[in-house]
Enzyme design. Structure first.
Site, PDB file in Angstrom:
ATOM      1  N   LYS A 117     -22.361   4.724  10.760  1.00 16.65           N
ATOM      2  CA  LYS A 117     -21.544   5.782  10.145  1.00 16.65           C
ATOM      3  C   LYS A 117     -22.300   7.104   9.968  1.00 16.65           C
ATOM      4  CE  LYS A 117     -17.885   5.277   8.931  1.00 16.65           C
ATOM      5  NZ  LYS A 117     -16.612   5.380   9.685  1.00 16.65           N
ATOM      6  N   TYR A 156       0.806  -1.218   0.000  1.00 19.88           N
ATOM      7  CA  TYR A 156       0.000   0.000   0.000  1.00 19.88           C
ATOM      8  C   TYR A 156       0.845   1.278   0.000  1.00 19.88           C
ATOM      9  CZ  TYR A 156      -4.210  -2.756   0.668  1.00 19.88           C
ATOM     10  OH  TYR A 156      -5.252  -3.633   0.483  1.00 19.88           O
ATOM     11  N   CYS A 184      -2.539   1.008  10.431  1.00 20.13           N
ATOM     12  CA  CYS A 184      -1.734   2.113  10.942  1.00 20.13           C
ATOM     13  C   CYS A 184      -2.258   2.543  12.309  1.00 20.13           C
ATOM     14  CB  CYS A 184      -1.808   3.287   9.986  1.00 20.13           C
ATOM     15  SG  CYS A 184      -1.537   2.787   8.293  1.00 20.13           S
ATOM     16  N   HIS A 192     -17.511  25.526  18.317  1.00 18.66           N
ATOM     17  CA  HIS A 192     -16.555  26.246  19.165  1.00 18.66           C
ATOM     18  C   HIS A 192     -15.244  26.359  18.382  1.00 18.66           C
ATOM     19  CE1 HIS A 192     -13.603  26.925  22.281  1.00 18.66           C
ATOM     20  NE2 HIS A 192     -14.572  27.159  23.173  1.00 18.66           N
ATOM     21  N   GLY A 200      -9.943   0.555  12.174  1.00 16.67           N
ATOM     22  CA  GLY A 200      -9.204  -0.510  11.501  1.00 16.67           C
ATOM     23  C   GLY A 200      -8.038   0.040  10.724  1.00 16.67           C
ATOM     24  N   LYS A 253       6.154  10.032  13.810  1.00 20.93           N
ATOM     25  CA  LYS A 253       5.215   9.240  13.003  1.00 20.93           C
ATOM     26  C   LYS A 253       4.232   8.469  13.897  1.00 20.93           C
ATOM     27  CE  LYS A 253       3.091   6.723  10.185  1.00 20.93           C
ATOM     28  NZ  LYS A 253       2.316   6.991   9.021  1.00 20.93           N
TER      29      LYS A 253
END
Ligand code: SAJ
Length: 406
Positions: free
Chosen positions: A395, A9, A255, A239, A252, A201
């Site tokens: 979602k 990826y 990373c 705000h 998920g 990272k």
């Protein structure tokens, strides 16, 4: 010439980007089938603009191989998982790649690690490998950590416009690598030391994990006390200094759901919010299951085989299922010996589950309850088709009356 090691990826888009901007590139991956596919001009995963980029890179002469090449710059983009027990990074792929580089690289070569690694990994695991091979770091070999920052779904754009961190021992090497990346990257590049680059990272993804966990915890609180979390977040975000992320069925990908564990593993006792956030996000698939149970009870529905999970990938409009909330949820059901749930994802063509569907309409005709786990454009564009269903929308993309939310 640059030899990019690991054509997954991150490695693939990076290699293509270099090549399409005029850099001589050989992309190396141990998976021969993957190499053959790329040589035939076919990409190995779906990503906006990647097909065009591959065509351009091939035209400019990129080569793919399962061999490591003798050259002066190696870019390593291999997986860096965590050990499920210790929670520490498992650097085995990075170490193996560096060892393979050692077998071919000439003196004076630079090895750039793009894979995310926990702070100290390069000191602890990479430097010894180089030294064991008789090279002196800084004289014979230079080592760099230039972690990637691109987001699946917008990789090609972000490769070009995201700023980058370049960790080095010697700033002259940093400038050289900066120049190399500036063949395609038009944004700022900060040259710093290697441990700072490693830590930076990891904490970027940890920051996001913690913020998503906050939204998910709010969801649980609001559900418990019958408040509308989405409206509350919307108003709170007006705000000027508040920016709460969106709750969902979990976190998920390879990373955000992985990197914070490195800090928990390395700094037990210190990484407290980080651990709590991981636990909250990991608890979300189970929370979705509880919601399904509540809704079925309320509706007097008891047949699990009439429940359909929409979406298997870890987020919208990508084909990556690694660590996805849906897979976590299905694993949890399996542990409870509960079976029968139907699943469908337009991006997942290979068979992963018993009751998996490959057509949206057929899937819908076989279920009464739809649990929206991923907000792919496909379902957003055809929401009307869900009108007769009982819907649990994790979602917040469905406006049909009576839709249940998290
Ligand atoms: N998610 C939520 N709520 C949100 C945002 C995301 O629940 O408000 C979920 C997503 O559905 C998904 C997970 O979080 O399951 C992660 O998705 P993401 O889009 O936030 O991030 P990734 O994992 O695709 O990419 C991240 C990015 N890191 C940051 O934004 C700090 C990317 O820039 C990194 O390059 C990438 O990790 C990586 O490779 O490290």
């Amino acid at each position: 010439m640059v030899n990019v090691i690991g054509l997954g990826y991150i490695g693939l888009p990076t290699a293509l980007m270099f090549a399409s901007h005029g850099v001589d590139v050989v992309g190396t991956d141990y998976n021969k089938e993957l190499v053959n596919t790329l040589c035939q001009g076919k990409t190995t995963f779906e990503e906006e603009g990647l097909d065009e980029l591959l065509a351009e890179a091939l035209e400019k002469g990129i080569q793919f191989s399962s061999e490591y090449i003798v050259t002066d710059v190696y870019i390593i983009a291999v997986p860096s998982p965590f050990n499920k027990f210790s929670k520490k990074i498992d650097p085995c792929y990075v170490i193996a790649a560096v060892k393979n580089v050692m077998n071919v690289c000439p003196k004076g070569a630079t090895i750039v690690i793009e894979s995310t690694v926990s702070p100290g990994t390069i000191d602890k695991f990479v430097r010894p490998v180089i030294e064991e091979n008789g090279f002196t770091i800084g004289e014979d070999i230079n080592i760099v950590h230039a972690p990637e920052r691109i987001i699946p779904g917008n990789m090609v754009y972000e490769l070009k416009y995201n700023s980058r961190t370049i960790g080095v021992d010697d700033s002259a090497i940093g400038e050289k690598i900066k120049e190399l990346y500036s063949s395609f990257c038009t944004s700022d590049m900060v040259v710093t030391d290697i441990r700072t680059a490693e830590m930076t990272k990891v904490i970027e993804n940890t920051f996001r994990d913690i913020n998503i966990a906050f939204a998910n915890e709010l969801t649980k609180i609001c559900h418990f006390d019958n408040m509308d979390v989405y409206e509350i977040i919307r108003i709170a975000n007006m705000h000027p200094r508040v920016n709460i992320l969106q709750p969902g069925p979990g976190v998920g990908g390879h990373c955000i759901s992985v990197d914070p564990w490195f800090l928990v593993g390395d700094y037990p006792g210190l990484a407290n919010i980080i651990l709590a956030a991981r636990k909250i996000n990991d608890s979300m698939p189970e929370f979705v299951l509880e919601r399904v149970h509540e809704i079925m009870k309320e509706k007097g529905m008891f047949d699990l085989t009439r429940v359909g999970l929409y979406g298997l990938t870890y987020k919208e409009n990508v084909d990556d299922v690694r660590e996805s909330p849906s897979l976590q949820l299905l694993a949890s059901m399996e542990r409870h010996l509960a079976k029968g749930l139907k699943v469908y994802d337009p991006f997942v063509k290979e068979k992963m589950f018993e009751n998996q569907y490959y057509d949206f309409d057929v899937f819908l005709s076989d279920v009464d309850i739809v649990v929206i786990m991923v907000s792919h454009d496909e379902i957003k564009d055809q929401m009307d088709k869900l009108k007769s269903k009982v819907i649990l929308d994790t979602k917040n993309i469905c406006n049909i009356e009576g839709t249940y939310k998290l």
